[in-house]
Design an enzyme around this catalytic site. Structure first.
Site, PDB file in Angstrom:
ATOM      1  N   PHE A  26      -0.675  16.573   3.415  1.00  0.00           N
ATOM      2  CA  PHE A  26      -1.046  15.805   2.235  1.00  0.00           C
ATOM      3  C   PHE A  26       0.197  15.603   1.375  1.00  0.00           C
ATOM      4  O   PHE A  26       0.820  16.563   0.926  1.00  0.00           O
ATOM      5  CB  PHE A  26      -2.140  16.525   1.445  1.00  0.00           C
ATOM      6  CG  PHE A  26      -2.759  15.651   0.410  1.00  0.00           C
ATOM      7  CD1 PHE A  26      -3.672  14.666   0.771  1.00  0.00           C
ATOM      8  CD2 PHE A  26      -2.423  15.792  -0.929  1.00  0.00           C
ATOM      9  CE1 PHE A  26      -4.241  13.833  -0.187  1.00  0.00           C
ATOM     10  CE2 PHE A  26      -2.981  14.966  -1.890  1.00  0.00           C
ATOM     11  CZ  PHE A  26      -3.893  13.988  -1.521  1.00  0.00           C
ATOM     12  N   ASP A  35      -3.380   6.138   6.320  1.00  0.00           N
ATOM     13  CA  ASP A  35      -3.815   7.429   6.838  1.00  0.00           C
ATOM     14  C   ASP A  35      -4.713   7.132   8.042  1.00  0.00           C
ATOM     15  O   ASP A  35      -4.219   6.919   9.147  1.00  0.00           O
ATOM     16  CB  ASP A  35      -4.536   8.170   5.709  1.00  0.00           C
ATOM     17  CG  ASP A  35      -4.893   9.598   6.049  1.00  0.00           C
ATOM     18  OD1 ASP A  35      -4.137  10.242   6.784  1.00  0.00           O
ATOM     19  OD2 ASP A  35      -5.939  10.077   5.585  1.00  0.00           O
ATOM     20  N   THR A  36      -6.024   7.066   7.869  1.00  0.00           N
ATOM     21  CA  THR A  36      -6.887   6.683   8.988  1.00  0.00           C
ATOM     22  C   THR A  36      -6.758   5.189   9.312  1.00  0.00           C
ATOM     23  O   THR A  36      -7.070   4.770  10.423  1.00  0.00           O
ATOM     24  CB  THR A  36      -8.366   6.956   8.656  1.00  0.00           C
ATOM     25  OG1 THR A  36      -8.737   6.164   7.525  1.00  0.00           O
ATOM     26  CG2 THR A  36      -8.605   8.420   8.357  1.00  0.00           C
ATOM     27  N   GLY A  37      -6.337   4.400   8.329  1.00  0.00           N
ATOM     28  CA  GLY A  37      -6.245   2.945   8.520  1.00  0.00           C
ATOM     29  C   GLY A  37      -7.497   2.214   8.048  1.00  0.00           C
ATOM     30  O   GLY A  37      -7.524   0.978   8.022  1.00  0.00           O
ATOM     31  N   ARG A  49       2.026  11.709  -9.540  1.00  0.00           N
ATOM     32  CA  ARG A  49       2.468  10.339  -9.257  1.00  0.00           C
ATOM     33  C   ARG A  49       3.889  10.089  -9.752  1.00  0.00           C
ATOM     34  O   ARG A  49       4.603   9.246  -9.228  1.00  0.00           O
ATOM     35  CB  ARG A  49       1.551   9.325  -9.955  1.00  0.00           C
ATOM     36  CG  ARG A  49       0.142   9.272  -9.427  1.00  0.00           C
ATOM     37  CD  ARG A  49      -0.549   8.025  -9.986  1.00  0.00           C
ATOM     38  NE  ARG A  49      -1.997   8.116  -9.883  1.00  0.00           N
ATOM     39  CZ  ARG A  49      -2.699   7.835  -8.795  1.00  0.00           C
ATOM     40  NH1 ARG A  49      -2.077   7.450  -7.710  1.00  0.00           N
ATOM     41  NH2 ARG A  49      -4.009   7.932  -8.786  1.00  0.00           N
ATOM     42  N   GLU A  73       0.846  -1.199   0.000  1.00  0.00           N
ATOM     43  CA  GLU A  73       0.000   0.000   0.000  1.00  0.00           C
ATOM     44  C   GLU A  73       0.879   1.246   0.000  1.00  0.00           C
ATOM     45  O   GLU A  73       2.026   1.217   0.446  1.00  0.00           O
ATOM     46  CB  GLU A  73      -0.914  -0.055   1.236  1.00  0.00           C
ATOM     47  CG  GLU A  73      -1.805   1.128   1.478  1.00  0.00           C
ATOM     48  CD  GLU A  73      -2.837   1.400   0.376  1.00  0.00           C
ATOM     49  OE1 GLU A  73      -2.423   1.563  -0.778  1.00  0.00           O
ATOM     50  OE2 GLU A  73      -4.036   1.490   0.694  1.00  0.00           O
ATOM     51  N   ASP A  74       0.317   2.351  -0.473  1.00  0.00           N
ATOM     52  CA  ASP A  74       1.101   3.589  -0.509  1.00  0.00           C
ATOM     53  C   ASP A  74       1.184   4.241   0.869  1.00  0.00           C
ATOM     54  O   ASP A  74       2.257   4.550   1.361  1.00  0.00           O
ATOM     55  CB  ASP A  74       0.570   4.576  -1.568  1.00  0.00           C
ATOM     56  CG  ASP A  74      -0.922   4.898  -1.417  1.00  0.00           C
ATOM     57  OD1 ASP A  74      -1.585   4.324  -0.515  1.00  0.00           O
ATOM     58  OD2 ASP A  74      -1.423   5.721  -2.197  1.00  0.00           O
ATOM     59  N   LEU A 120      -7.019  -0.137   4.829  1.00  0.00           N
ATOM     60  CA  LEU A 120      -6.254  -1.365   5.085  1.00  0.00           C
ATOM     61  C   LEU A 120      -6.976  -2.293   6.058  1.00  0.00           C
ATOM     62  O   LEU A 120      -6.845  -3.515   5.956  1.00  0.00           O
ATOM     63  CB  LEU A 120      -4.854  -1.033   5.590  1.00  0.00           C
ATOM     64  CG  LEU A 120      -3.862  -0.745   4.469  1.00  0.00           C
ATOM     65  CD1 LEU A 120      -2.518  -0.330   5.032  1.00  0.00           C
ATOM     66  CD2 LEU A 120      -3.685  -1.976   3.562  1.00  0.00           C
TER      67      LEU A 120
HETATM   68  P1  5GP Z   1      -7.113   5.588   4.806  1.00  0.00           P
HETATM   69  O1  5GP Z   1      -8.224   4.635   4.514  1.00  0.00           O
HETATM   70  O2  5GP Z   1      -5.945   4.945   5.539  1.00  0.00           O
HETATM   71  O3  5GP Z   1      -7.589   6.822   5.501  1.00  0.00           O
HETATM   72  O4  5GP Z   1      -6.633   6.151   3.435  1.00  0.00           O
HETATM   73  C1  5GP Z   1      -5.855   5.438   2.583  1.00  0.00           C
HETATM   74  C2  5GP Z   1      -5.826   6.054   1.206  1.00  0.00           C
HETATM   75  O5  5GP Z   1      -6.110   7.473   1.192  1.00  0.00           O
HETATM   76  C3  5GP Z   1      -4.442   5.903   0.655  1.00  0.00           C
HETATM   77  O6  5GP Z   1      -4.281   4.651   0.031  1.00  0.00           O
HETATM   78  C4  5GP Z   1      -4.355   7.073  -0.303  1.00  0.00           C
HETATM   79  O7  5GP Z   1      -4.893   6.697  -1.555  1.00  0.00           O
HETATM   80  C5  5GP Z   1      -5.232   8.149   0.314  1.00  0.00           C
HETATM   81  N1  5GP Z   1      -4.411   9.103   1.092  1.00  0.00           N
HETATM   82  C6  5GP Z   1      -4.412   9.291   2.417  1.00  0.00           C
HETATM   83  N2  5GP Z   1      -3.535  10.243   2.779  1.00  0.00           N
HETATM   84  C7  5GP Z   1      -2.967  10.691   1.638  1.00  0.00           C
HETATM   85  C8  5GP Z   1      -1.965  11.686   1.341  1.00  0.00           C
HETATM   86  O8  5GP Z   1      -1.392  12.376   2.200  1.00  0.00           O
HETATM   87  N3  5GP Z   1      -1.640  11.831   0.035  1.00  0.00           N
HETATM   88  C9  5GP Z   1      -2.214  11.112  -0.964  1.00  0.00           C
HETATM   89  N4  5GP Z   1      -1.817  11.365  -2.214  1.00  0.00           N
HETATM   90  N5  5GP Z   1      -3.158  10.174  -0.722  1.00  0.00           N
HETATM   91  C10 5GP Z   1      -3.527   9.956   0.565  1.00  0.00           C
END
Ligand code: 5GP
Length: 184
Positions: A161, A112-114, A174, A108-109, A117
């Site tokens: 961000f 963030d909140t989790g 990207r 995964e890249d 995943l």
């Molecule tokens: P989560 O479900 O953990 O909140 O978010 C995961 C997804 O949100 C990541 O796979 C990504 O696509 C997007 N995301 C969250 N934070 C960032 C950020 O700082 N930059 C970018 N480009 N994408 C983010």
């Protein structure tokens, strides 16, 4: 590869570099070496990059894993506003082959909140892999809503961000060879 020379055309005045190419290459090589060691008795390893954000990381990471490796792709879309996920995840592209009995590492890249995943971990567990792990390039601990277990993390980032090295903003950036954040 002359890393410094390659980076020059990619300068963007509005973006501050957090991790440059050299730092990324070094860290990804470390992660690859660690994974090679950890999975030595668990082969073949099936890498599952989460599209699109992890495509650059996954391509580099795979080339630092000195083991027999399969690659399967998964695409997800998180509902919510452009910069905050809601936790409701839609699979837009699924793996081509069954994962049952495979040693699976989701790539995964960013965590963030989790929520994304956490969803994927649960979804993949129902596919009965022999083992399941996660490698994430970045983690933003300040934003955690669900403390999902992530076995391999490249870098921790502040609550900003981030873009580049696969991560986008509305589809752009990207291709930046570094990880950056917008200047305040
Ligand atoms: P989560 O479900 O953990 O909140 O978010 C995961 C997804 O949100 C990541 O796979 C990504 O696509 C997007 N995301 C969250 N934070 C960032 C950020 O700082 N930059 C970018 N480009 N994408 C983010």
């Amino acid at each position: 590869m002359k890393v410094d020379e390659l980076s020059k055309p990619f300068e963007r005045p509005g973006i501050e570099v957090l991790f440059d190419e050299r730092a990324i290459v070094t860290r990804v090589a470390q992660l690859g070496a660690q994974i090679t060691q950890d999975y030595a008795q668990k082969t073949p390893l099936t890498l599952v990059p989460v599209l699109k954000g992890s495509y650059v990381f996954a391509a580099d990471l795979a080339r630092h894993i000195d083991l027999p490796v399969h690659v399967e792709f998964i695409g997800v879309r998180s509902y919510g506003s452009s910069q905050v996920s809601s936790g409701e995840v839609q699979i837009t592209l699924d793996t081509k082959h069954p994962l049952e009995g495979q040693h699976v590492l989701i790539v995964e890249d960013i965590v963030d909140t989790g929520l994304t995943l956490a969803y994927l971990r649960e979804n993949f567990a129902t596919r009965r892999p022999a083992s399941l792990g996660i490698a994430a390039l970045l983690r933003k601990p300040s934003r955690t809503l669900i403390d999902v277990e992530v076995e391999y993390v490249g870098f921790t980032v502040p609550d900003r961000f981030v873009v580049g090295y696969g991560l986008d903003d509305a589809g752009l950036h990207r291709n930046l060879p570094y990880i950056g954040a917008y200047r305040a």
